[in-house]
Motif scaffolding. Structure first.
Motif, PDB file in Angstrom:
ATOM      1  N   ARG A 191     -40.671 -28.055 -14.991  1.00 35.36           N
ATOM      2  CA  ARG A 191     -40.865 -27.981 -12.917  1.00 35.36           C
ATOM      3  C   ARG A 191     -41.590 -28.153 -12.427  1.00 35.36           C
ATOM      4  O   ARG A 191     -40.839 -28.819 -11.402  1.00 35.36           O
ATOM      5  CB  ARG A 191     -40.537 -25.659 -13.464  1.00 35.36           C
ATOM      6  CG  ARG A 191     -39.548 -25.288 -14.460  1.00 35.36           C
ATOM      7  CD  ARG A 191     -39.296 -23.890 -14.209  1.00 35.36           C
ATOM      8  NE  ARG A 191     -39.767 -23.267 -13.041  1.00 35.36           N
ATOM      9  CZ  ARG A 191     -39.114 -23.099 -12.154  1.00 35.36           C
ATOM     10  NH1 ARG A 191     -37.294 -23.251 -12.614  1.00 35.36           N
ATOM     11  NH2 ARG A 191     -38.595 -22.589 -11.256  1.00 35.36           N
ATOM     12  N   ILE A 251     -41.304 -31.932 -11.559  1.00 37.95           N
ATOM     13  CA  ILE A 251     -40.480 -32.256  -9.905  1.00 37.95           C
ATOM     14  C   ILE A 251     -40.118 -32.129  -8.648  1.00 37.95           C
ATOM     15  O   ILE A 251     -40.150 -32.720  -7.495  1.00 37.95           O
ATOM     16  CB  ILE A 251     -38.575 -31.612 -10.869  1.00 37.95           C
ATOM     17  CG1 ILE A 251     -38.053 -32.176 -11.854  1.00 37.95           C
ATOM     18  CG2 ILE A 251     -37.843 -31.881  -9.348  1.00 37.95           C
ATOM     19  CD1 ILE A 251     -37.561 -31.159 -12.964  1.00 37.95           C
ATOM     20  N   LEU A 252     -41.386 -30.640  -8.192  1.00 35.59           N
ATOM     21  CA  LEU A 252     -41.272 -29.555  -7.217  1.00 35.59           C
ATOM     22  C   LEU A 252     -42.221 -30.655  -6.686  1.00 35.59           C
ATOM     23  O   LEU A 252     -42.619 -31.155  -5.353  1.00 35.59           O
ATOM     24  CB  LEU A 252     -41.809 -28.576  -7.536  1.00 35.59           C
ATOM     25  CG  LEU A 252     -42.189 -27.918  -5.842  1.00 35.59           C
ATOM     26  CD1 LEU A 252     -40.480 -27.802  -5.402  1.00 35.59           C
ATOM     27  CD2 LEU A 252     -41.810 -26.453  -6.327  1.00 35.59           C
ATOM     28  N   ILE A 300     -41.592 -34.413  -5.273  1.00 35.04           N
ATOM     29  CA  ILE A 300     -40.403 -33.749  -4.109  1.00 35.04           C
ATOM     30  C   ILE A 300     -40.957 -33.437  -3.003  1.00 35.04           C
ATOM     31  O   ILE A 300     -41.345 -33.987  -2.115  1.00 35.04           O
ATOM     32  CB  ILE A 300     -39.490 -33.036  -3.757  1.00 35.04           C
ATOM     33  CG1 ILE A 300     -37.938 -32.350  -5.073  1.00 35.04           C
ATOM     34  CG2 ILE A 300     -38.777 -32.768  -2.433  1.00 35.04           C
ATOM     35  CD1 ILE A 300     -37.635 -31.800  -5.520  1.00 35.04           C
ATOM     36  N   ALA A 341     -36.985 -27.992  -0.072  1.00 39.75           N
ATOM     37  CA  ALA A 341     -36.428 -27.976  -1.603  1.00 39.75           C
ATOM     38  C   ALA A 341     -37.242 -27.484  -2.354  1.00 39.75           C
ATOM     39  O   ALA A 341     -36.420 -26.879  -3.141  1.00 39.75           O
ATOM     40  CB  ALA A 341     -36.943 -29.275  -1.313  1.00 39.75           C
ATOM     41  N   LEU A 349     -33.258 -24.461  -1.925  1.00 40.18           N
ATOM     42  CA  LEU A 349     -32.392 -25.286  -2.761  1.00 40.18           C
ATOM     43  C   LEU A 349     -32.998 -24.763  -4.181  1.00 40.18           C
ATOM     44  O   LEU A 349     -31.062 -24.734  -4.948  1.00 40.18           O
ATOM     45  CB  LEU A 349     -32.048 -26.700  -2.254  1.00 40.18           C
ATOM     46  CG  LEU A 349     -31.310 -27.136  -1.684  1.00 40.18           C
ATOM     47  CD1 LEU A 349     -30.342 -26.120  -1.361  1.00 40.18           C
ATOM     48  CD2 LEU A 349     -31.141 -29.035  -1.546  1.00 40.18           C
ATOM     49  N   LEU A 350     -33.743 -25.191  -4.776  1.00 43.65           N
ATOM     50  CA  LEU A 350     -33.487 -25.585  -5.446  1.00 43.65           C
ATOM     51  C   LEU A 350     -34.068 -24.371  -6.705  1.00 43.65           C
ATOM     52  O   LEU A 350     -34.380 -24.299  -8.080  1.00 43.65           O
ATOM     53  CB  LEU A 350     -34.417 -26.368  -6.449  1.00 43.65           C
ATOM     54  CG  LEU A 350     -33.943 -27.682  -5.895  1.00 43.65           C
ATOM     55  CD1 LEU A 350     -35.328 -29.242  -6.862  1.00 43.65           C
ATOM     56  CD2 LEU A 350     -32.931 -28.375  -6.763  1.00 43.65           C
ATOM     57  N   LYS A 351     -34.717 -23.565  -6.543  1.00 45.35           N
ATOM     58  CA  LYS A 351     -34.458 -21.716  -6.223  1.00 45.35           C
ATOM     59  C   LYS A 351     -35.799 -21.891  -7.205  1.00 45.35           C
ATOM     60  O   LYS A 351     -36.083 -21.086  -8.730  1.00 45.35           O
ATOM     61  CB  LYS A 351     -33.790 -21.367  -7.549  1.00 45.35           C
ATOM     62  CG  LYS A 351     -32.009 -21.371  -6.396  1.00 45.35           C
ATOM     63  CD  LYS A 351     -31.279 -20.758  -7.540  1.00 45.35           C
ATOM     64  CE  LYS A 351     -29.738 -20.344  -6.954  1.00 45.35           C
ATOM     65  NZ  LYS A 351     -28.956 -19.909  -7.401  1.00 45.35           N
ATOM     66  N   TYR A 352     -36.750 -22.317  -6.417  1.00 44.62           N
ATOM     67  CA  TYR A 352     -37.858 -22.571  -7.176  1.00 44.62           C
ATOM     68  C   TYR A 352     -38.874 -20.703  -6.784  1.00 44.62           C
ATOM     69  O   TYR A 352     -38.573 -20.469  -5.954  1.00 44.62           O
ATOM     70  CB  TYR A 352     -39.356 -23.307  -6.579  1.00 44.62           C
ATOM     71  CG  TYR A 352     -39.287 -24.722  -7.800  1.00 44.62           C
ATOM     72  CD1 TYR A 352     -39.576 -24.535  -8.833  1.00 44.62           C
ATOM     73  CD2 TYR A 352     -37.983 -26.034  -7.746  1.00 44.62           C
ATOM     74  CE1 TYR A 352     -39.771 -26.000  -9.608  1.00 44.62           C
ATOM     75  CE2 TYR A 352     -37.649 -27.130  -7.860  1.00 44.62           C
ATOM     76  CZ  TYR A 352     -38.186 -26.614  -9.314  1.00 44.62           C
ATOM     77  OH  TYR A 352     -37.914 -28.007 -10.080  1.00 44.62           O
TER      78      TYR A 352
END
Length: 408
Positions: free
Chosen positions: A94, A97-98, A101, A341, A344-347
């Protein structure tokens, strides 16, 4: 540096100041609610900035280098001994990816800063390469790009000062964000909530004191903790050194060989990998050791003091105030894109802040933040992900540097 009240070669006094101030920061955090809200990490860092900027201690000394060379590598395995091994790999995917970004934020910020300030800052193509690499990876990448593009020494020094000051300021900002209602209303923060619910006790103790409640610890625990950590550090560093010498790297080597050298030749990545391997092979041994987290956290507090020391405000005002603006734009874009981000991606808020921290400050400062905040489940993952930034940082810096050179 030589005008400080305490000279750089007064090792015992400087070590004393670092250790005593780290201890005071921990005491204040656990004793007073106002200090707990600020956090011991920020108290340690701000105190160091004040001491160096008022001329009490020098901004450079072999003592500070020793903290980076010995204390940090030793703290990393100590803090991983009781990490949930299975959860590390789940969270690492997880966070990767963050983190990538967030790296886009660094690149975007560097490009915008370059076009805004290229007519005002000399050698900005070279400095842009160095700082973009540093703000994706870390100090290792900064040094590599400085050697590659070779700007004048005084410009390198100015960039280092701007970088150090910005890192100290940004660390304080990142540590403060989870306490702000604005962000808590808009982002999930399960790790913060876990610490808050588990840390507060009925007898009025602060969250920090509740979290770090007294535990049983024996001389054998201390011996096994420190001895095992040293063993892992020595073996890991020697193996990484061996691979770094065996696998070709540099301009003449292929992308694949450079990647392999970066992966297997990186000391911190090897240390993290071997620690995880040991945890997987000998889980009962590590579960039986008490006190490793406490010892490791105290060592990290020494690091908090040291990262604040080089943040010389008079030097940056005197030498390169625009460089501070340059790195400020990079950091703002990095944080903005990371938060956008992440939302948007619910982190989770903690994941977003650590990913940004790992970009700007590197895996050590990100792990230190996770430790200070009590986000135990994220220490291992952010170390793994942040260390990968060392690999891609040089490629980012080289690409931007070569592009910028054609535009100057």
């Amino acid at each position: 540096m030589n005008q400080a009240l305490i000279q750089p070669d007064d090792y015992i006094t400087l070590w004393g100041i670092i250790v005593v101030w780290a201890s005071v920061s921990i005491f204040l955090e656990q004793r007073y609610s106002w200090a707990a809200k600020i956090s011991g990490a920020i108290i340690a860092l701000v105190g160091a900035i004040i001491l160096s900027n008022t001329g009490v201690i020098p901004t450079e000394s072999p003592v500070y280098d020793a903290v980076w060379t010995f204390i940090i590598p030793l703290a990393i395995p100590l803090l991983l001994f009781h990490v949930n091994f299975k959860k590390v790999w789940k969270e690492s995917g997880r966070l990767l990816i963050l983190f990538l970004i967030s790296s886009v934020g660094t690149v975007a910020g560097t490009i915008i800063s370059f076009f805004l300030l290229r007519d005002h800052i000399p050698y900005l193509d070279k400095l842009g390469a160095m700082l973009s690499a540093s703000y994706v990876g870390g100090g290792v990448n900064f040094a590599a790009m400085a050697a590659k593009f070779a700007p004048p020494g005084e410009m390198v020094s100015s960039a280092v000062v701007a970088d150090n000051l910005m890192m100290a300021i940004y660390f304080i900002v990142l540590m403060t964000i989870p306490t702000m209602g604005f962000f808590r209303k808009r982002f999930r923060a399960p790790h913060v909530e876990k610490v808050e619910s588990g840390g507060m006790k009925e007898d009025g103790k602060t969250l920090a004191e509740g979290f770090w409640s007294r535990k049983e610890m024996s001389l054998k625990d201390i011996a096994l903790s420190v001895g095992t950590a040293f063993l892992l550090v020595v073996v890991s560093f020697k193996i990484a050194e061996l691979f770094a010498g065996l696998i070709p790297s540099g301009d003449d080597a292929s992308f694949f060989l450079n990647l392999m050298n970066g992966l297997f030749g990186d000391k911190y990545l090897m240390l993290t990998t071997l620690t995880f391997l040991a945890l997987a092979l000998f889980p009962k041994y590590f579960e039986s050791i008490n006190g490793s987290q406490e010892i490791g956290t105290f060592l990290i507090y020494l690091f908090f003091v040291v990262i604040g020391i080089p943040a010389s405000i008079p030097l940056i005002i005197q030498n390169a105030p625009l460089l501070l603006v340059f790195v400020l734009i990079i950091v703002i874009l990095n944080l903005g894109i990371s938060l956008g981000a992440g939302k948007l991606l619910k982190y989770d808020l903690e994941e977003i802040l650590l990913a940004s921290n790992a970009n700007v400050g590197g895996p050590t400062t990100a792990a230190a933040m996770a430790i200070a905040k009590g986000w135990k489940d994220l220490i291992g993952p952010i170390l793994v992900v942040g260390t990968l930034g060392y690999i891609i940082g040089n490629y980012v810096g080289t690409t931007l540097g070569l592009w910028f050179a054609g535009l100057m």
